[in-house]
Design an enzyme around this catalytic site. Structure first.
Site, PDB file in Angstrom:
ATOM      1  N   GLU A 103       7.257 -34.004  28.658  1.00 44.02           N
ATOM      2  CA  GLU A 103       6.530 -32.780  28.313  1.00 44.02           C
ATOM      3  C   GLU A 103       5.199 -32.657  29.059  1.00 44.02           C
ATOM      4  O   GLU A 103       4.126 -32.569  28.467  1.00 44.02           O
ATOM      5  CB  GLU A 103       6.321 -32.709  26.792  1.00 44.02           C
ATOM      6  CG  GLU A 103       7.650 -32.537  26.077  1.00 44.02           C
ATOM      7  CD  GLU A 103       7.541 -32.538  24.563  1.00 44.02           C
ATOM      8  OE1 GLU A 103       8.230 -31.728  23.931  1.00 44.02           O
ATOM      9  OE2 GLU A 103       6.784 -33.353  24.018  1.00 44.02           O
ATOM     10  N   GLU A 141      16.386 -35.361  23.968  1.00 47.29           N
ATOM     11  CA  GLU A 141      16.080 -35.331  22.543  1.00 47.29           C
ATOM     12  C   GLU A 141      16.997 -34.312  21.885  1.00 47.29           C
ATOM     13  O   GLU A 141      17.211 -33.225  22.423  1.00 47.29           O
ATOM     14  CB  GLU A 141      14.618 -34.947  22.283  1.00 47.29           C
ATOM     15  CG  GLU A 141      13.595 -35.944  22.806  1.00 47.29           C
ATOM     16  CD  GLU A 141      12.148 -35.473  22.619  1.00 47.29           C
ATOM     17  OE1 GLU A 141      11.918 -34.599  21.749  1.00 47.29           O
ATOM     18  OE2 GLU A 141      11.265 -35.960  23.340  1.00 47.29           O
ATOM     19  N   ASN A 147      -4.889 -32.952  12.713  1.00 46.38           N
ATOM     20  CA  ASN A 147      -3.691 -33.722  12.416  1.00 46.38           C
ATOM     21  C   ASN A 147      -2.508 -32.781  12.246  1.00 46.38           C
ATOM     22  O   ASN A 147      -2.684 -31.589  12.013  1.00 46.38           O
ATOM     23  CB  ASN A 147      -3.888 -34.589  11.175  1.00 46.38           C
ATOM     24  CG  ASN A 147      -3.949 -33.766   9.893  1.00 46.38           C
ATOM     25  OD1 ASN A 147      -2.930 -33.338   9.374  1.00 46.38           O
ATOM     26  ND2 ASN A 147      -5.166 -33.535   9.393  1.00 46.38           N
ATOM     27  N   ASN A 181      10.135 -38.527  11.522  1.00 46.79           N
ATOM     28  CA  ASN A 181      11.398 -37.944  11.977  1.00 46.79           C
ATOM     29  C   ASN A 181      12.488 -38.998  12.107  1.00 46.79           C
ATOM     30  O   ASN A 181      13.416 -38.838  12.892  1.00 46.79           O
ATOM     31  CB  ASN A 181      11.221 -37.269  13.352  1.00 46.79           C
ATOM     32  CG  ASN A 181       9.931 -36.479  13.476  1.00 46.79           C
ATOM     33  OD1 ASN A 181       9.231 -36.600  14.471  1.00 46.79           O
ATOM     34  ND2 ASN A 181       9.615 -35.672  12.488  1.00 46.79           N
ATOM     35  N   TRP A 196      11.613 -26.787  13.698  1.00 48.06           N
ATOM     36  CA  TRP A 196      10.573 -25.757  13.791  1.00 48.06           C
ATOM     37  C   TRP A 196      11.160 -24.359  13.891  1.00 48.06           C
ATOM     38  O   TRP A 196      10.410 -23.391  13.947  1.00 48.06           O
ATOM     39  CB  TRP A 196       9.650 -26.028  14.981  1.00 48.06           C
ATOM     40  CG  TRP A 196      10.395 -26.393  16.233  1.00 48.06           C
ATOM     41  CD1 TRP A 196      10.865 -25.554  17.204  1.00 48.06           C
ATOM     42  CD2 TRP A 196      10.779 -27.716  16.628  1.00 48.06           C
ATOM     43  NE1 TRP A 196      11.516 -26.262  18.180  1.00 48.06           N
ATOM     44  CE2 TRP A 196      11.472 -27.588  17.861  1.00 48.06           C
ATOM     45  CE3 TRP A 196      10.610 -28.979  16.076  1.00 48.06           C
ATOM     46  CZ2 TRP A 196      11.995 -28.696  18.530  1.00 48.06           C
ATOM     47  CZ3 TRP A 196      11.117 -30.064  16.743  1.00 48.06           C
ATOM     48  CH2 TRP A 196      11.799 -29.928  17.960  1.00 48.06           C
TER      49      TRP A 196
END
Length: 1050
Positions: free
Chosen positions: A467, A543, A603, A610, A1025
């Site tokens: 990323e 992923e 945070n 996960n 998400w």
């Protein structure tokens, strides 16, 4: 001239991306400098290494400028002991910070805050005069976060950054016989922090091993081992490139350089397989001639035993440096695996076979020690992965502890080794990778990783990082790797997972059938991606299947696709372990903490959790789903008369030489016929197994199931004896039912009793008044409220059985996947929880619309209609029909109608709070572990029994949990429920789960909460998400019906 501490700090090297080190030695594979061949061959501890792990003196400052100058020479009065390796945040200094994407510091590269937490470490150690009599002494720091300066005996030695690769310095000029002192100033933030924006806890300190290494004056400087297999894999060349450190003035003197010899010996256990010796020097490289300080040795090996994750056969290569008298100067040794990695015809192949990656992403994390990981923890992860059918791991997102790779070599795991680069919080992400001033910082993190780790056979793929967008730096580093290590492919997801800087299509969170057409970097469905024009690369998800909390729904869909399309070659689940840290409350009691629990800002709360396993490595239910989906044996039912199954082995290389097939025919959870036989399957082969000539004749009605499982009778290096590696279950057709004489006699015996019951109709009594309706049968009384229309109480012998009445339930305590990216400061209107909130699902007003009572000849029937509305808008209509019969049973038929304006509810069911607390729960249905409609591949239909506390899954962030699906019978204490339903049973209410932030804060409530669902929405899990529950697992119909029969055994 030695610089003072203020002079060194005034340069602010930690804010200059072009300064990544001073005086750090070049990267190389790990050295031991054995002084005898046998010790090298047998991998004995080397006397030339001296650990500096242990207690160090430590002082903490809020910024480097606050460190007193005299600290480099002597400890400060306030210094306290601190273990090394360790993160100082876990020992009372500063605070760990958890963030995902956002940087924990203001984004102003290469600048970092002036208030930059600083740890001052020092340690004394003793060296004998014999140690210093000749040779050189190095100090090796395997991992320091994020940057540090080093002094020895008051003299500055050097500087380094990159938290995840070794920093090695020559201490020889600074050492003395007797006592010596090293001092290390560690900075929490540096310009390197901008390249280390991984989704993890941000912590600091010397968190990996520190050791001294003694090398001879003339010594091995680098060793590169490669294996080259013939096309038929019947022979191999072992190629060893070795470089020797020789004083520069002697490099051009062939009489000097030619007097040194290099010897390679290849061992298989204690058998010497091959040996070759030759002098230093290479063939001419250009018009100026050859290298004189290195050589290339090539050994031919016939019929080598090949290395793979299935059969990790290792040889041992001992590389010896000899002087002109053929005396050993030093030896280094490495495990060698003969294996070939290649991409051929669009497929990633290991030793010529297309491999299916059963992978997982793994952070280095321990709940007590943070990022300081010991061998026991490393081995525990490997054994668990192997036991649950993983064959690959991605080092997300940095090079791991050096021991990790040795263990993966030995136990057999394919590894993606990833550079310590992530700039996820940059805008755009490629901001730094396209900036030439950052090129050196990027490149060292890639090249030094390769130089350290390239001798490991377990590493099959290099990764340029994670990323960080896609920039010119990535293209350059891709080409460097392909030149310097042509034996492995390179992957990189940034820029859309399909740039020229990757040999593998490696998207993250691409879905099986659904496109996600983001404007800059679209994510196509994985099926579509491999069919795009001019695209021939294999696709391996870097992923996928975001296992956050109660998640992992739809995982089996990926594996259906992987097995259907050859170029879909698997992927790496996100991720292995919940990254929770052990914290303590005000009473000193430990609990598992997440972002914000340490007062850390910014945070990202619980997004660090996960894992497929909890922080202590106990399994999430999703781990079993992964194990089953990834199992190496596949089953199909060919016929039932005779009973024949087919088993296919997905192993590429190993025979099934330690597998036993066990099978059982089950009737309502009880075995009626069973057997076992050895499994003899060649790699990639199938075989039919005849289990029985016909299905058994039954002496009682019920559903038959065929269960098969494969176990390993003997223990292996990674599993105990009788380890279960694969299983499957089929529902069988109903055979003939032939009542036995015993059953006939039993029926005759009870016939008078049944006849007597027919005469007890007067025992079923009905009483009504203005407030209540009561139905009484013997010692039981069901009491309804006319106001609510609900079963308000169930009395048994004048004892109330309900603490809360039986009522509809349409909501669940939100899962992480339901919440998505919604939080206090940001609302995602597309998240399920926000849709439910907006629709009023959590604030429904219930009204009893009608209540009718019918006293029939053999039963009492009560019909009730309930309306649910929000802000006067009708949303749900529920019609319940209760029937009470002369056997003390209550049967409830429920019909629910849903308004078209309402988003799909989480569940269609009922709940109540029972007064009883029973130690055990028994059920006939899917189990034994938690399962949901879109996560039940690993569950099996059967009769199960568990303690009540094990029916609750203790997710650290509380949510809906503990469901068991497709249940036909539930026994809890004296309660029996029958029907076709899902259930959850717990000491915690849905309401408490909804409002409690941490598992340890849950308080067992009075009695037991029982949830009965006719229907339950899936949990989703393609990611966490965006809404990821597949349409087949969403409750989209307008009407639903289910039936439950309740009975209390008096």
């Amino acid at each position: 001239m030695q610089l003072s501490l203020p002079q060194i700090l005034s340069r602010r090297d930690w804010e200059n991306p072009q300064i990544t080190q001073y005086h750090r030695l070049e990267a190389h594979p790990p050295f031991h400098s054995w002084r005898d061949v046998e010790s090298a061959q047998k991998d004995r501890p080397s006397p030339q290494q001296q650990t500096l792990n242990g207690l160090w003196s430590f002082s903490y400052f809020t910024q480097p400028e606050a460190v007193p100058e005299h600290w480099v020479r002597c400890d400060l009065a306030e210094a306290k002991p601190l273990p090394v390796p360790a993160n100082w945040q876990l020992h009372g200094y500063d605070a760990p910070i958890y963030t995902n994407i956002q940087y924990p510091i203001p984004v102003n590269p290469p600048r970092v805050p002036d208030l930059n937490p600083t740890g001052c470490y020092s340690r004394d150690f003793t060296l004998e005069p014999s140690w210093l009599a000749s040779g050189k002494t190095r100090i090796i720091f395997d991992g320091v976060s994020s940057a540090f300066y080093l002094w020895c005996n008051g003299q500055w030695v050097g500087y380094s950054q990159d938290s995840r690769l070794p920093a090695e310095f020559d201490l020889t000029p600074y050492l003395q016989a007797g006592s010596n002192r090293i001092a290390v100033l560690v900075l929490r933030w540096s310009d390197g922090s901008y390249l280390e924006d991984q989704d993890m806890w941000r912590m600091s300190g010397i968190f990996r091993d520190v050791k001294l290494l003694h090398k001879p004056e003339i010594h091995l400087r680098d060793i590169h081992i490669m294996t080259h297999l013939s096309p038929e894999f019947t022979s191999a060349n072992l190629e060893v490139m070795a470089a020797v450190n020789i004083p520069s003035l002697q490099l051009n003197d062939p009489q000097v350089t030619g007097s040194y010899q290099l010897r390679v010996q290849l061992w298989l256990a204690d058998k010497l397989v091959a040996s070759l010796q030759q002098p230093l020097g290479t063939q001419a490289i250009d018009e100026r001639g050859p290298y004189t300080d290195r050589t290339q040795l090539v050994l031919r090996i016939d019929q080598p035993l090949l290395w793979s994750a299935e059969q990790p056969t290792l040889y041992r290569a001992v590389v010896s440096l000899l002087n002109h008298q053929q005396e050993l100067i030093e030896a280094e040794a490495y495990d060698v695996g003969f294996r070939q990695v290649a991409i051929h015809q669009g497929l990633l192949k290991i030793n010529g076979k297309a491999v299916l990656i059963r992978g997982v992403n793994r952070h280095e994390h321990h709940p007590q020690t943070g990022q300081a990981i010991d061998e026991e923890s490393l081995l525990q992860d490997i054994l668990l992965m192997k036991q649950h059918n993983f064959n690959a791991v991605r080092c997300s997102h940095y090079p791991n502890h050096p021991l990790w790779y040795r263990l993966c070599d030995r136990y057999g795991l394919y590894v993606v080794d990833e550079a310590n680069i992530e700039t996820h919080g940059m805008q755009p992400m490629s901001r730094l990778s396209d900036d030439p001033s950052w090129f050196s910082a990027f490149s060292e993190r890639v090249t030094r990783m390769v130089q350290r780790d390239r001798n490991h056979p377990c590493i099959i793929i290099w990764s340029l990082g994670n990323e960080s967008g896609h920039g010119a730096t990535h293209d350059a580093l891709y080409r460097w790797i392909k030149t310097n290590d042509p034996t492995r492919p390179v992957q990189y997801e940034g820029g859309g997972a399909n740039t020229l800087a990757t040999d593998i299509l490696c998207p993250m969170y691409a879905r099986v059938d659904e496109d996600q057409p983001f404007p800059a970097v679209p994510k196509w469905s994985i099926k579509k991606w491999i069919g795009l024009p001019n695209e021939s690369r294999p696709l391996i998800l870097c992923e996928y299947a975001h296992a956050m909390g109660n998640s992992f729904g739809g995982f089996a869909r990926y594996w259906q696709a992987f097995r259907q399309y050859p170029r879909l070659q698997g992927g790496f689940i996100w991720d292995w372990v919940d990254q929770s840290l052990t914290h303590h409350n005000d009473h000193g009691q430990p609990y598992w903490a997440y972002g914000g629990d340490f007062g850390d800002t910014p945070n990202d709360r619980q997004f660090c959790m996960n894992g497929l396993v909890f922080p202590d490595r106990s399994p999430h239910p999703s781990l079993y789903e992964a194990q089953c989906a990834q199992q190496f044996f596949q089953f199909s039912l060919l016929s039932t008369t005779p009973l024949v199954i087919n088993i296919t082995s997905e192993y590429l290389f190993r025979e099934s030489d330690n597998e036993q097939l066990y099978w059982r025919i089950m009737l309502e959870g009880e075995s009626v016929l069973e057997g076992s036989q050895p499994l003899n399957l060649s790699p990639e082969s199938s075989q039919c197994y005849r289990l029985a000539e016909k299905l058994p004749t039954l002496n009682k009605p019920g559903q038959l199931w065929l269960n098969v499982e494969i176990r390993q009778p003997k223990e292996t290096p990674w599993s105990p004896a009788q380890h279960r590696s694969a299983w499957h279950q089929w529902r069988l057709p109903q055979p003939l039912f032939s009542p036995s004489s015993d059953l006939t006699n039993a029926t005759a015996h009870y016939a008078p009793q049944l006849q007597h019951n027919l005469q007890l109709q007067h025992d079923l009594q009905l009483q009504q008044d203005e407030q209540h309706i009561k139905v009484t049968y013997q010692q039981q009384c069901w009491q309804f409220s006319r106001q609510t229309g609900r079963l308000a109480q169930w009395w048994v012998a004048d004892k109330p059985m309900l603490l809360r009445p039986l009522q509809d339930q349409f909501v669940r305590a939100p899962l992480d996947n339901d919440i998505g990216i919604s939080e206090a400061t940001h609302i995602d209107p597309n998240a399920w929880v926000e849709r439910w909130k907006k629709a009023g699902m959590y604030q429904l007003q219930q009204r009893c619309l009608s209540l009718h009572v019918d006293h029939l000849s053999h039963s009492v029937q009560i019909s009730a209609e309930y309306g649910y509305e929000f802000e006067q808008e009708p949303l749900l209509h529920s019609h319940w029909v209760y029937r009470f019969d002369r056997h003390g049973r209550m049967t409830i038929d429920v019909n629910v109608r849903i308004a078209t304006s309402l988003p799909a509810p989480a569940r269609i069911g009922m709940c109540c709070q029972l007064a009883d607390i029973s130690p055990t729960v028994e059920w006939l249905g899917l189990g034994p572990h938690e399962n949901y409609p879109d996560r039940q591949l690993a569950a099996q239909y059967g009769h199960w029994s568990l303690p009540l506390e094990q029916m609750h899954t203790a997710y650290i962030f509380p949510s809906e949990n503990g469901l068991r699906c497709n249940t036909h019978t539930l026994n809890y204490g004296r309660w029996t429920l029958t029907g076709d339903f899902h259930f959850g049973i717990s000491r915690y209410s849905t309401q408490q789960l909804m409002v409690t932030s941490h598992q340890h804060l849950l308080e067992p409530e009075e009695g037991t909460w029982l949830n009965i669902d006719g229907f339950h929405m899936g949990v989703g899990g393609d990611d966490s998400w965006s809404p990821s529950v597949h349409i087949d697992d969403i409750l989209t119909r307008e009407t639903y019906q289910y039936q439950i029969c309740w009975q209390y055994k008096v």
